[in-house]
Design an enzyme around this catalytic site. Structure first.
Site, short mmCIF file in Angstrom:
data_model
loop_
_atom_site.label_atom_id
_atom_site.label_comp_id
_atom_site.label_asym_id
_atom_site.label_seq_id
_atom_site.Cartn_x
_atom_site.Cartn_y
_atom_site.Cartn_z
N ASP A 218 0.79 -1.23 0.03
CA ASP A 218 -0.02 0.05 0.05
C ASP A 218 0.84 1.19 0.00
O ASP A 218 0.37 2.48 -0.36
CB ASP A 218 -0.87 0.09 1.09
CG ASP A 218 -1.90 -1.00 1.14
OD1 ASP A 218 -2.46 -1.49 0.21
OD2 ASP A 218 -2.46 -1.28 2.12
N MET A 260 -6.32 -2.16 -4.11
CA MET A 260 -6.02 -2.48 -2.61
C MET A 260 -5.69 -0.86 -2.22
O MET A 260 -5.10 0.03 -2.93
CB MET A 260 -4.97 -3.32 -2.34
CG MET A 260 -5.47 -4.84 -2.53
SD MET A 260 -4.44 -5.82 -1.62
CE MET A 260 -5.24 -7.06 -1.33
N ARG A 262 -7.01 0.64 1.72
CA ARG A 262 -8.15 0.56 2.59
C ARG A 262 -8.02 1.98 3.28
O ARG A 262 -8.91 2.81 3.30
CB ARG A 262 -8.08 -0.43 3.59
CG ARG A 262 -9.38 -0.25 4.59
CD ARG A 262 -9.57 -1.25 5.60
NE ARG A 262 -9.63 -2.67 4.97
CZ ARG A 262 -8.61 -3.58 5.08
NH1 ARG A 262 -7.58 -3.54 5.56
NH2 ARG A 262 -8.69 -4.85 4.46
N VAL A 351 -4.38 -10.71 -6.24
CA VAL A 351 -3.58 -10.86 -7.37
C VAL A 351 -2.29 -9.70 -7.09
O VAL A 351 -1.27 -9.88 -7.66
CB VAL A 351 -4.52 -10.78 -8.56
CG1 VAL A 351 -4.64 -9.19 -8.74
CG2 VAL A 351 -3.45 -11.09 -9.61
N GLN A 352 -2.77 -8.67 -6.56
CA GLN A 352 -1.78 -7.39 -6.43
C GLN A 352 -0.58 -7.73 -5.43
O GLN A 352 0.50 -7.37 -5.71
CB GLN A 352 -2.43 -6.41 -5.87
CG GLN A 352 -3.61 -5.63 -6.71
CD GLN A 352 -4.46 -4.64 -6.15
OE1 GLN A 352 -4.17 -3.39 -5.89
NE2 GLN A 352 -5.62 -5.42 -5.63
#
Length: 926
Positions: A218, A260, A262, A351-352
């Site tokens: 992230d 992704m 969050r 998948v990331q």
């Protein structure tokens, strides 16, 4: 506080051919290899004889590592590149004298002990650098949250003599490690009272030192530019976006893609910038209250203008101004209901996190892992826990808890709805990415592009600019291709137009209003490289936003001499950002060869008021020729910028060129496949030739990313003795259990020691031990779609180049013979824009010719995150004439190359006895 650094001279193989020795970065220290005199080259022996007390101190540090142990573990979510970091910790730890232990399954393994904590060996990390995930496992542990669990963990560590920990994980994992450190003395005291450990064990492990590395896709940790795994996640996302684009165009569909993030929108933001997304949702920048109307109007306008697809990128944590979640299904429903578009949702999910790590993440893991070990080597009992971060192009050590607190401030600002502060806390890079995305994407395309004399509004409530479209700008450009219009030699004078918002932090703000439309020429010079088209697209759209007319010059200076110019408008460059190659064509021919008088006449014919050249060393040399010819040709007295774009990374004045990241990933991927091809064959060595001309950047960085045993380059002298030593060294490793070897050779490293020669040498000398194969990678290194890094970098460099040119044109235009012309001959109006220490710098080409500021930082310095942002890699403009003295024109090389300091790390991780230069600057938030 400033403390002197330790420096030792490199062995003979670090002598740079035709270049001065690479200067060290902050906190540079060299640790001497423990070699016998007979193993050292003669030159190294002579050098060692001259060493002062500094070498004794370095040797003392190495001796201090003897008998000490390091535990390395991964915790929290996995990310690609963790294995590269683990490998580096193990091998650098062993190299400096530590015993290194794996702690399997994160904190849970630390609590459970037994077989979860095992000693690592050199060969135990062979072959893991290219693997995704983490080979030592990761788990979330509830037991460690309780003191009883931490007591068990401390007992397990002390019994093995582990008093140094390397933590690879997110902010939660790092915070837990720091709490463990703070409790350490009390835990040992309690264990000793219970009789679970002896007094001697308690004394030997009286202090726990912690060094962290952030592993998170992230990129949500403050204090580092990039976290381990983020670049690979961007690769996975862009692969999916590129694949979806083709099917979306076929059916005229709109896709809502959820990535992704969050609590952090970095992945979504960079993806949107790199693919030219039509709309973006991220938690740090919620849309306005009536965002539904704006989004639908934007998508409708693009479809009307001829776009066959729509791409909406959203982070999974997207929210509105009130903090309510915005879901991908809700966005789909709005688009389908209001516009009637065939809309689909794609949620990329885990998948990331998958797949092999990118070259960047592998190199990042190697550099951070080595730096973590050296930080522990230098740590004292009162040394606070630190995290090894990436600050521009340099590894730095930042106080762990200061970074955690800054990260928590972002969450607090978001919760309070203070989104402006939230963006600011994310750092300057995040802010600039967001502003450039808003500028380049949230603008209304022309409604009637072929109607002369009409100014069509380019406006959008989300855009920080309000500009007007140029007259005589067509969608297909057929009417004005390869020839100037009858009125193009005189710049039209539209009404004054508001140009920028009141946002003083806008990275492209020129700070003035100009009534004149100037012609900006854009061309490619040199070999094609990924990122060229992204730069052209950005330059065209930014020029239009500044109220100027971009001209595409096809086939470089040859096309200019033939008058092959074409006006470009907004929609002409749609979809270019992800295209490989060079849509404008690319030729190496330079202006002096064609004749400067002819080139000058074309400048005058098309009334070019500024020039952008995108290319490699030839592009830099071309602008230098034009700048030096200004006294004879006033047509060249216009602002000019070189955007370095070449896979060789051999342009002076910048640490990175467009195209190098894509080429490096191509080489790394091919080397992975080559090694995999021998999975059924034991003991095989591959000799691989890379491109790069005389520059060894690709060979060196690909060697580090691919776990190569050696990389031969022009900048580092080598001879038969070195080759023979490498063969013997590889044979010894094969006997110890290594199955495959990888040797990289730069194509022009030595005219006598060719790829065939080295291949035959390894075949002959390895008989009975290993077999050998050779591969010449060739032009596949230039092909393929640009990487996310190259798309992003090309977009930003071009946008800032146009803003620079716009300012210079505004300050230097005048009326002459009924025409508006630009005339300037100052050195700082012919520049190379480069990425240096995380600063985008405009360098006058003459300065590149005569001087370049490569600081020799020989002191350790503690800096804050704010100061680190100033030191970090930014765009810089250097006059090309200033760069001439630092350019090796014979070999087309800069005389100073930052990456040479990574050469010792490559050899150490391949188990060669070598010398390593510490990178890290100790940094703090305040």
């Amino acid at each position: 506080m400033l403390t002197p650094t330790l420096r030792l001279t490199l062995p003979s193989r670090a002598n740079v051919q035709g270049c001065p020795s690479a200067k060290s970065s902050p906190l540079s220290r060299h640790f001497a290899a423990q070699e016998s005199d007979q193993d050292l080259p003669k030159m190294a022996s002579a050098v060692l004889g001259d060493l002062s007390s500094t070498s004794a101190l370095a040797a003392g540090n190495l001796r201090q590592a003897q008998g000490k142990s390091i535990g390395v573990f991964t915790s929290g979510g996995d990310s690609q590149g963790m294995n590269a970091a683990v490998r580096a910790v193990v091998r650098m730890g062993i190299h400096v004298g530590f015993r290194v232990y794996y702690i399997h399954e994160g904190y849970q393994g630390m609590v459970d002990g037994a077989d979860n904590i095992k000693e690592a060996t050199w060969t135990s990390v062979s072959g893991i650098i290219q693997q995704g995930g983490t080979v030592i496992g990761s788990a979330r542990c509830q037991d460690f949250r309780e003191r009883a669990g931490r007591l068990k963990a401390a007992a397990n560590l002390v019994k093995l003599g582990i008093s140094n920990l390397v933590v690879i994980g997110g902010d939660g994992s790092l915070t837990g490690a720091n709490c463990f450190r703070q409790e350490w003395a009390g835990l040992l005291e309690e264990l000793e009272k219970k009789g679970e450990i002896t007094a001697e064990q308690s004394k030997n492990c009286s202090h726990l030192n912690i060094v962290g590395m952030v592993g998170s896709i992230d990129n949500d940790f403050c204090g580092t530019d990039m976290t381990i795994g983020c670049d690979t996640a961007l690769h996975r996302i862009m692969e999916s976006v590129d694949a979806i684009t083709t099917t979306a165009q076929s059916h005229q569909r709109t896709f809502v893609m959820e990535v992704m993030g969050r609590h952090c929108g970095y992945l979504a933001l960079v993806t949107a910038l790199a693919c030219g997304a039509d709309w973006l949702f991220i938690p740090e920048w919620p849309p306005e209250a009536d965002w539904e109307d704006h989004m639908c109007r934007r998508l409708s306008e693009l479809r009307t203008a001829g776009s066959r697809l729509g791409i909406v990128i959203m982070a999974e944590g997207a929210i509105d101004q009130k903090g309510s979640a915005i879901t991908s299904n809700r966005v789909k429903e709005i688009i389908s209901t209001r516009l009637g578009h065939d809309t689909r949702v794609t949620v990329l999910g885990h998948v990331q996190r998958g797949g092999n790590p990118s070259a960047f993440d592998r190199v990042l893991g190697c550099r951070m892992g080595a730096e973590a070990v050296l930080a522990l080597l230098e740590a004292k009992p009162d040394t606070p826990a630190c995290v090894v971060s990436l600050d521009g192009n340099q590894a730095v050590r930042v106080n762990l808890m200061e970074c955690v607190e800054r990260t928590q401030q972002v969450a607090a600002a978001m919760k309070k709805g203070n989104f402006e502060n939230c963006v600011s806390l994310r750092g300057r890079s995040f802010r600039n990415n967001l502003e450039i995305y808003k500028i380049l994407s949230h603008v209304k395309p022309p409604n009637n592009p072929q109607q002369d004399g009409h100014d069509n509004d380019f406006s959008d409530e989300q855009s920080p600019v309000v500009v007007r479209q140029l007259s005589r700008c067509s969608v297909d450009g057929a009417a004005n291709m390869f020839s100037p219009s009858s009125t193009s030699n005189r710049c039209p004078v539209p009404a004054k137009r508001p140009r920028w918002s009141a946002d003083d932090n806008n990275p492209l703000k020129t700070g003035f209003e100009c009534e004149h439309v100037f012609n900006i020429g854009i061309m490619n010079v040199g070999a094609p490289a990924a990122g060229m088209n992204a730069a052209v697209r950005s330059a065209v759209r930014t020029a239009i936003l500044n109220g100027h007319q971009p001209y595409a010059i096809y086939e470089g200076f040859e096309g200019l001499a033939e008058g092959r110019l074409k006006k470009l408008n907004w929609m002409d460059v749609g979809g270019w950002v992800g295209s490989g190659g060079a849509k404008l064509g690319a030729k190496r021919t330079q202006p002096a060869k064609l004749g400067l008088p002819q080139i000058a006449s074309k400048f005058k014919e098309f009334n070019l008021s500024a020039l952008i050249i995108i290319g490699g060393f030839e592009a830099y040399d071309s602008v230098l020729q034009l700048a030096e010819a200004r006294p004879q040709y006033k047509e060249f007295c216009i602002p000019m910028v070189v955007i370095p774009c070449t896979i060789s990374n051999n342009v002076p004045g910048t640490e990175f060129s467009l195209g190098t990241d894509t080429a490096l990933n191509a080489i790394t991927d091919i080397c992975d496949r080559i090694k995999q091809s021998a999975s059924g064959t034991k003991r095989r060595v591959f000799v691989v030739e890379t491109m790069g001309g005389y520059c060894g950047y690709l060979a060196t960085l690909a060697g580090l990313a691919g776990g190569a045993d050696a990389a031969y380059i022009f900048e580092e002298r080598f001879g038969m003795r070195d080759l023979q030593t490498d063969v013997e060294h590889l044979a010894k490793k094969m006997v110890e259990g290594v199955e495959r070897g990888l040797i990289l050779r730069n194509e022009k490293c030595n005219e006598n020691y060719t790829t065939d020669f080295i291949y035959q040498l390894y075949c002959e000398e390895g008989k009975g031990i290993f077999s050998a194969r050779k591969n010449v990678l060739g032009h596949m290194q230039q092909g393929g779609c640009p990487s996310p890094f190259d798309r992003n970098l090309g977009t930003k460099l071009a946008a800032k180049s146009v803003a620079f040119l716009a300012e210079k044109m505004h300050n230097n235009y005048k009326e002459e013979g009924g025409r508006v012309v630009v005339e300037c001959n100052e050195e700082d109006t012919a520049c190379l824009i480069g990425l240096n220490r995380r600063t985008v710098q405009f360098s006058p080409v003459t300065h590149i010719k005569s001087q370049t500021d490569f600081q020799d930082d020989t002191l350790t310095r503690t800096v804050s995150i704010e100061e680190a942002e100033e030191f970090s890699m930014t765009t810089t403009l250097t006059p090309v004439t200033h760069l001439k003295a630092w350019s090796d024109f014979k070999h087309r090389l800069p005389r100073e190359q930052w990456w040479l300091k990574l050469r010792p790390l490559l050899r150490i991780l391949a188990k060669h006895e070598s010398v390593y230069e510490v990178e890290g600057t100790e940094a703090s938030i305040e």
